[in-house]
Enzyme design. Structure first.
Site, PDB file in Angstrom:
ATOM      1  N   HIS A  45       0.679   3.442  -2.290  1.00 35.55           N
ATOM      2  CA  HIS A  45      -0.121   4.669  -2.777  1.00 35.55           C
ATOM      3  C   HIS A  45       0.565   5.738  -3.477  1.00 35.55           C
ATOM      4  O   HIS A  45       0.326   6.936  -3.155  1.00 35.55           O
ATOM      5  CB  HIS A  45      -1.227   5.015  -1.888  1.00 35.55           C
ATOM      6  CG  HIS A  45      -2.166   4.267  -1.117  1.00 35.55           C
ATOM      7  ND1 HIS A  45      -3.527   4.402  -1.629  1.00 35.55           N
ATOM      8  CD2 HIS A  45      -2.178   3.081  -0.462  1.00 35.55           C
ATOM      9  CE1 HIS A  45      -4.176   3.477  -1.404  1.00 35.55           C
ATOM     10  NE2 HIS A  45      -3.542   2.425  -0.558  1.00 35.55           N
ATOM     11  N   ASP A  77       0.701  -1.228   0.036  1.00 38.45           N
ATOM     12  CA  ASP A  77       0.016   0.047  -0.106  1.00 38.45           C
ATOM     13  C   ASP A  77       0.914   1.431  -0.085  1.00 38.45           C
ATOM     14  O   ASP A  77       0.803   2.110   0.871  1.00 38.45           O
ATOM     15  CB  ASP A  77      -1.000  -0.145   1.215  1.00 38.45           C
ATOM     16  CG  ASP A  77      -2.111  -1.255   1.091  1.00 38.45           C
ATOM     17  OD1 ASP A  77      -1.649  -2.218   1.384  1.00 38.45           O
ATOM     18  OD2 ASP A  77      -3.317  -0.837   0.705  1.00 38.45           O
ATOM     19  N   ASP A  86      -2.014  -2.071  -4.050  1.00 46.75           N
ATOM     20  CA  ASP A  86      -2.109  -0.608  -3.940  1.00 46.75           C
ATOM     21  C   ASP A  86      -0.801   0.024  -4.054  1.00 46.75           C
ATOM     22  O   ASP A  86      -0.349   1.036  -3.407  1.00 46.75           O
ATOM     23  CB  ASP A  86      -2.560  -0.138  -2.688  1.00 46.75           C
ATOM     24  CG  ASP A  86      -4.420  -0.355  -2.561  1.00 46.75           C
ATOM     25  OD1 ASP A  86      -4.938  -1.029  -3.677  1.00 46.75           O
ATOM     26  OD2 ASP A  86      -4.869  -0.135  -1.751  1.00 46.75           O
ATOM     27  N   HIS A  99      -3.832  -4.052   2.041  1.00 46.46           N
ATOM     28  CA  HIS A  99      -5.202  -3.447   1.859  1.00 46.46           C
ATOM     29  C   HIS A  99      -5.440  -2.660   3.395  1.00 46.46           C
ATOM     30  O   HIS A  99      -5.836  -1.386   3.304  1.00 46.46           O
ATOM     31  CB  HIS A  99      -6.346  -4.109   1.552  1.00 46.46           C
ATOM     32  CG  HIS A  99      -7.661  -3.571   1.562  1.00 46.46           C
ATOM     33  ND1 HIS A  99      -7.745  -2.407   0.683  1.00 46.46           N
ATOM     34  CD2 HIS A  99      -8.573  -3.524   2.269  1.00 46.46           C
ATOM     35  CE1 HIS A  99      -9.013  -1.911   0.746  1.00 46.46           C
ATOM     36  NE2 HIS A  99      -9.546  -2.743   1.775  1.00 46.46           N
ATOM     37  N   ASN A 112      -7.232  -2.805  -4.747  1.00 43.47           N
ATOM     38  CA  ASN A 112      -8.286  -2.185  -5.170  1.00 43.47           C
ATOM     39  C   ASN A 112      -8.198  -0.957  -5.901  1.00 43.47           C
ATOM     40  O   ASN A 112      -9.048  -0.470  -6.808  1.00 43.47           O
ATOM     41  CB  ASN A 112      -9.418  -2.221  -4.267  1.00 43.47           C
ATOM     42  CG  ASN A 112      -8.922  -1.422  -2.900  1.00 43.47           C
ATOM     43  OD1 ASN A 112      -7.823  -1.550  -2.383  1.00 43.47           O
ATOM     44  ND2 ASN A 112      -9.809  -0.551  -2.423  1.00 43.47           N
ATOM     45  N   HIS A 113      -7.215  -0.094  -5.548  1.00 53.03           N
ATOM     46  CA  HIS A 113      -6.798   1.170  -6.063  1.00 53.03           C
ATOM     47  C   HIS A 113      -6.126   0.898  -7.226  1.00 53.03           C
ATOM     48  O   HIS A 113      -6.213   1.978  -8.130  1.00 53.03           O
ATOM     49  CB  HIS A 113      -5.894   1.914  -5.124  1.00 53.03           C
ATOM     50  CG  HIS A 113      -6.559   2.696  -4.064  1.00 53.03           C
ATOM     51  ND1 HIS A 113      -6.996   4.001  -4.138  1.00 53.03           N
ATOM     52  CD2 HIS A 113      -7.114   2.227  -2.741  1.00 53.03           C
ATOM     53  CE1 HIS A 113      -7.349   4.232  -3.032  1.00 53.03           C
ATOM     54  NE2 HIS A 113      -7.713   3.136  -2.111  1.00 53.03           N
ATOM     55  N   HIS A 153      -4.406  -0.431   6.229  1.00 53.91           N
ATOM     56  CA  HIS A 153      -3.317   0.641   6.356  1.00 53.91           C
ATOM     57  C   HIS A 153      -2.640   0.446   7.750  1.00 53.91           C
ATOM     58  O   HIS A 153      -1.659   1.053   7.900  1.00 53.91           O
ATOM     59  CB  HIS A 153      -3.886   1.686   5.955  1.00 53.91           C
ATOM     60  CG  HIS A 153      -3.910   2.127   4.311  1.00 53.91           C
ATOM     61  ND1 HIS A 153      -3.794   3.381   3.914  1.00 53.91           N
ATOM     62  CD2 HIS A 153      -4.010   1.002   3.421  1.00 53.91           C
ATOM     63  CE1 HIS A 153      -4.107   3.172   2.442  1.00 53.91           C
ATOM     64  NE2 HIS A 153      -4.157   1.984   2.137  1.00 53.91           N
ATOM     65  N   HIS A 200      -5.051  -8.956  -0.801  1.00 52.04           N
ATOM     66  CA  HIS A 200      -5.422  -7.612  -0.612  1.00 52.04           C
ATOM     67  C   HIS A 200      -6.902  -7.507  -0.427  1.00 52.04           C
ATOM     68  O   HIS A 200      -7.569  -7.365  -1.507  1.00 52.04           O
ATOM     69  CB  HIS A 200      -4.780  -7.090  -1.894  1.00 52.04           C
ATOM     70  CG  HIS A 200      -5.026  -5.475  -1.687  1.00 52.04           C
ATOM     71  ND1 HIS A 200      -3.878  -4.706  -1.424  1.00 52.04           N
ATOM     72  CD2 HIS A 200      -6.118  -4.615  -1.617  1.00 52.04           C
ATOM     73  CE1 HIS A 200      -4.352  -3.135  -1.228  1.00 52.04           C
ATOM     74  NE2 HIS A 200      -5.492  -3.093  -1.436  1.00 52.04           N
TER      75      HIS A 200
HETATM   76 MN   LIG Z   1      -6.451  -1.530  -0.806  1.00 49.59          MN
HETATM   77 MN   LIG Z   2      -4.498   0.899   0.308  1.00 55.31          MN
END
Ligand SMILES: [Mn+2]
Ligand SMILES: [Mn+2]
Ligand SMILES: [Mn+2]
Ligand SMILES: [Mn+2]
Lengths: 356, 356
Positions: free
Chosen positions: B21, B19, B59, B244, B127-128, B246, B216
């Site tokens: 991001h 993650d 992510d 996923h 999912n992102h 955080h 995830h």
């Molecule tokens: Mn996620």
């Molecule tokens: Mn995430």
């Protein structure tokens, strides 16, 4: 030339193409893959012709923000065709940190010990894929940062543009490659008028270099200033590769005033229905030996051909006195158009269809 | 372990992160570079720790369509830190055309003779950054097609998911790495209930493999079916890396019912102001030797720390009888918040600031 053929080790072989417009009409059920298929044909031709480098004149992408699929397909093709064990026999002589100063890895990709490049691609940007947004990046920067192409000709200070050539040598042939990515035509016109654009020349033996310039601007006159007049360009140039204009006029045209040739390859996919785009599409095989060159055209096999015909009703057997003349004319025109479409389909179907 | 320390050649060193991001808050004047700076710290740590592989839990990108700058920075960092002359000492044993069947180059990047990979990155999608649009591609496909990462765990037939492990060996240690990219939680819950998800196991010596699963999904219970219950997972697994979520809960937690450990690294950048994101951020150094592992946490130095405090007015000297009490409370709260901000700034400034 009358002279004996030069040895292969002294001839630089450059594949010339431009305006591939990857992603053009990508959502069209029939034409969706056209731009990719032809780009694959171009890269594949570069391999079979065993070229030293590929030179692209901008508008590699149709959209400033290409779709993921377009970017993905482009990267796939470049990795497939431009990487491999074939040695690159071009020695790079100029200051790479200057030539590629806007790139994260400011050196030519084939000198990166982590990448096994077989055919280096050099490209400037066009107006369709020019830098924009955060970091002033363009799609070519994504190809450059991943090592797939050598992007050059970006300039950020438009008050003082000094174009430093990429200096490359193969045997006895020395190439000075100048590039200028697309700039708004009126702006560039003014910059030239105000003396703000200059092309630097190698200090030593400047007369021995073959000077090639690749540019992406309006070539044909649009208004007073909305194009780049050929006479603005330095007359020490030997050959100009002109991108942006989609009509294939690949046979080098001599500019007697400037003492250089201009070669306009045209786009590899037709993006508008006009006579210029109905001219058969070609790419160029440029062989440079010292200060001379030969440019032969290679017709593209995969292009979906446009046909344009004039219909002169007075030359037909249609009778203007016929009470149903409007209907007759419509029928006649439809038939002619259907025939052209049939011809286009059959011409296209007979050609190589590469798999993307 | 009481036993003698295993030899280095037999220990697989895996850096665990998730993650990241990339691109989160990229337009924020202050925090815009946070996600990149910490990603660089992660890759740099992988190098100094001399890991065999990096495993990411999804992510990697914050936006499904990351900005050009985000994609560019990610590619730049991967090329900088994951390519080089360090040999990869991991032997890949499973059928790569099966493991990477959705990739254009269906093999692990470090076996491509055209790429000099020093640290292979393996990643599932979150999912992102899940696949979408034409060609069902995701941003990780762009990194994969350019050879920068090994993207796995994509599945397209949700009626029958068979997860084939990536089988890798280093000396005496054999790793079976299972991955499942993000699927909508309710859907995955139903798929498990209906027996549509199965994990394949190596035919030979199946008991000798260390079985690692990266996933995830929601781990904490949201409603009846909007999460992935740990007991749905096969009990032959040794360790699950859970993306996923955080919050950093990186110390492996034993699931006595399933007989496996779960490690939840948490994100490397805080994307919401909540207590879970105020826990110090860490990544994991996983050492696997045969069927045993050690996981030590490495605190991230570059993360902009969140602080959360409760204010209990009755524990202050504020006098509720004060006619200006509302104003006093406001002043008091502002002061406490300002102090926290000062603390965050000073903590952050004292840390390594990497250059992107
Ligand atoms: Mn996620
Ligand atoms: Mn995430
Ligand atoms: Mn164009
Ligand atoms: Mn153009």
């Amino acid at each position: 030339m009358g002279e004996p053929e030069p040895s292969e080790e002294d001839v630089m072989k450059v594949l010339i193409a431009t305006d591939c417009h990857l992603g053009y009409a990508e959502r069209d059920a029939v034409r969706g893959n056209d731009s990719f298929v032809t780009f694959e044909e171009i890269l594949s031709t570069a391999n079979t012709e065993n070229v030293d480098i590929i030179l692209l004149g901008g508008d590699l992408f149709h959209d400033n923000k290409p779709s993921r699929k377009t970017l993905h397909t482009c990267m796939q093709l470049l990795r497939k065709y431009c990487m491999g064990d074939k040695p690159v026999n071009i020695e790079f002589l100029s200051d790479q940190s200057e030539n590629f100063k806007y790139n994260s890895f400011p050196f030519v990709n084939y000198e990166d010990p982590n990448l096994n490049i077989s055919t280096p691609v050099f490209s400037i940007h066009g107006n369709h894929d020019d830098p924009a947004g955060q970091g002033n990046l363009c799609s070519l920067d994504l190809l450059s940062v991943s090592g797939l192409i050598n992007y050059f000709g970006k300039c950020t200070d438009l008050d003082n543009v000094k174009i430093s050539p990429l200096l490359m040598q193969k045997g006895e042939t020395k190439l000075a490659l100048y590039g200028l990515g697309s700039i708004r035509d009126e702006r560039l016109h003014r910059m030239f008028r105000e003396g703000k654009v200059s092309m630097l020349r190698p200090r030593e033996d400047s007369e021995t270099w073959f000077n090639l310039f690749v540019v992406h601007q309006n070539r044909s006159r649009h208004g007073l200033t909305n194009y780049l007049p050929e006479q603005f360009l330095d007359d020490f140039l030997d050959l100009v590769i002109w991108g942006h204009e989609h009509e294939c006029r690949i046979k080098p045209e001599w500019n007697g005033q400037q003492n250089f040739y201009v070669c306009q390859p045209g786009s590899s996919v037709a993006t508008s229905l006009c006579p210029g785009e109905a001219v058969p599409k070609c790419i160029g095989m440029l062989n440079i030996y010292k200060k001379s060159f030969k440019l032969s055209k290679i017709p593209l096999q995969t292009v979906r051909q446009f046909y344009i015909e004039d219909i002169v009703l007075s030359e037909t057997s249609l009778n203007p006195e016929d009470p149903d003349i409007a209907e007759r004319v419509l029928e006649y025109c439809c038939e002619r158009v259907e025939n052209l479409i049939d011809k286009a389909v059959s011409d296209h179907t007979g050609n190589i269809q590469l798999q993307v």
